[in-house]
Enzyme design. Structure first.
Site, mmCIF file in Angstrom:
data_model
loop_
_atom_site.group_PDB
_atom_site.id
_atom_site.type_symbol
_atom_site.label_atom_id
_atom_site.label_comp_id
_atom_site.label_asym_id
_atom_site.label_seq_id
_atom_site.Cartn_x
_atom_site.Cartn_y
_atom_site.Cartn_z
ATOM 1 N N HIS A 213 40.696 6.340 28.873
ATOM 2 C CA HIS A 213 40.664 7.247 27.718
ATOM 3 C C HIS A 213 41.074 6.495 26.438
ATOM 4 O O HIS A 213 40.386 6.566 25.420
ATOM 5 C CB HIS A 213 41.596 8.434 27.966
ATOM 6 N N GLU A 214 42.180 5.759 26.489
ATOM 7 C CA GLU A 214 42.648 5.017 25.308
ATOM 8 C C GLU A 214 41.646 3.941 24.905
ATOM 9 O O GLU A 214 41.378 3.732 23.726
ATOM 10 C CB GLU A 214 44.030 4.390 25.579
ATOM 11 N N HIS B 39 38.823 5.467 23.009
ATOM 12 C CA HIS B 39 39.099 5.632 21.576
ATOM 13 C C HIS B 39 38.800 4.320 20.831
ATOM 14 O O HIS B 39 38.230 4.324 19.747
ATOM 15 C CB HIS B 39 40.581 5.964 21.336
ATOM 16 N N GLU C 246 38.737 13.389 20.708
ATOM 17 C CA GLU C 246 39.382 13.529 22.011
ATOM 18 C C GLU C 246 38.358 13.711 23.116
ATOM 19 O O GLU C 246 38.418 13.057 24.152
ATOM 20 C CB GLU C 246 40.333 14.743 22.013
HETATM 21 ZN ZN LIG Z 1 43.045 10.592 23.010
#
Ligand SMILES: [Zn+2]
Length: 261
Positions: free
Chosen positions: A128-129, A132, A191
């Site tokens: 997830h990071e 981003h 997100e």
């Molecule tokens: Zn996030």
């Protein structure tokens, strides 16, 4: 004079916008980014130095090896082997957080491990990071901050190397503003996009993307508790997020071939 500066600012902004449309891989979303990848990389390295000066680095080989193993598998799954990836574990059991600076500099605080629990949980957070970072969400947020400041002629100041305005804008844009007392959570679009990319990277790295549901459901329960982990203040979660992840799973599963790992 002020009017002239404003006019020049708008002219500069128009020029930048004309040359600054980027596209996010996999989701194909168009974004406005006013910072070139070289500047972004340099900013990431500056912040990395600052963090390393203050941090207590974790030396526990069991933890360091696990973070590197999972991290490298995700990094390879992104296809961005051109980036100078690096995985650093910070010995801080009280901080439940992880983030990825531009250029693939990933930091994991030991406090997040009680929530990730195993390799699959850790792969959910790291993917997830890293999602981003690959989607350049920090640069996109920094661009929004710059656009908001152009009228006051702060663009030049904000981009001047070593200036306080620049490092402050950077920390806020990349979700590290907590140390300045300013938290700007990623937008909902960003997100969901990081979840989307994260599920694909997990699957390509050989981690079952259905594990992401287990992790986010666990975080949802934590959010209702009395002590909320830092990771959740930047990543608020709710049933909608869980539903969105469920909808993305069939696509992610087409990338999941654990027999190849
Ligand atoms: Zn996030």
């Amino acid at each position: 004079m002020k009017g002239k500066i404003r006019k020049f600012g708008l002219y500069l902004l128009t020029l930048l916008i004309l040359s600054s449309c980027a596209t996010v891989p996999f989701t194909q979303r168009k974004q406005l980014i006013l910072i070139d990848p070289q500047t972004e990389l340099a900013l990431g390295l500056e912040v990395r130095e600052e963090i390393l000066k203050k941090a207590k680095i974790c030396k526990d080989p069991r933890i360091v090896n696990m973070v590197n193993k999972v991290g490298w598998r995700i990094a390879e799954a992104t296809g961005r082997t051109d980036l100078p990836w690096e995985f650093t574990v910070i010995d801080d059991p009280e901080t439940a957080n992880a983030f990825c600076l531009p250029g693939g500099k990933v930091f994991v605080y030991t406090g997040i491990l009680k929530y990730t629990r195993d390799e699959n949980g850790l792969s959910t957070v790291l993917a997830h990071e890293i999602g981003h970072a690959i989607a350049r969400h920090g640069a996109e947020r920094l661009s929004m901050l710059l656009v908001a400041q152009v009228g006051e002629d702060a663009l030049a100041a904000a981009l001047e190397k070593g200036s306080e305005a620049r490092s402050k804008a950077f920390l806020i844009a990349y979700g590290l503003g907590a140390q300045l007392g300013v938290i700007l959570p990623y937008s909902r679009i960003q997100e969901y996009e990081a979840d989307h990319l994260g599920l694909i990277f997990m699957a390509k790295a050989g981690y079952d993307p259905r594990g992401a549901l287990v992790f986010w459901n666990r975080m949802l329960r934590e959010q209702k508790g009395y002590k909320i982990p830092e990771f959740l203040s930047d990543h608020p979660t709710d049933e909608k997020r869980i539903e969105a992840i469920k909808r993305l799973l069939p696509e992610a599963l087409t990338y999941y071939h654990p027999e190849n790992k």
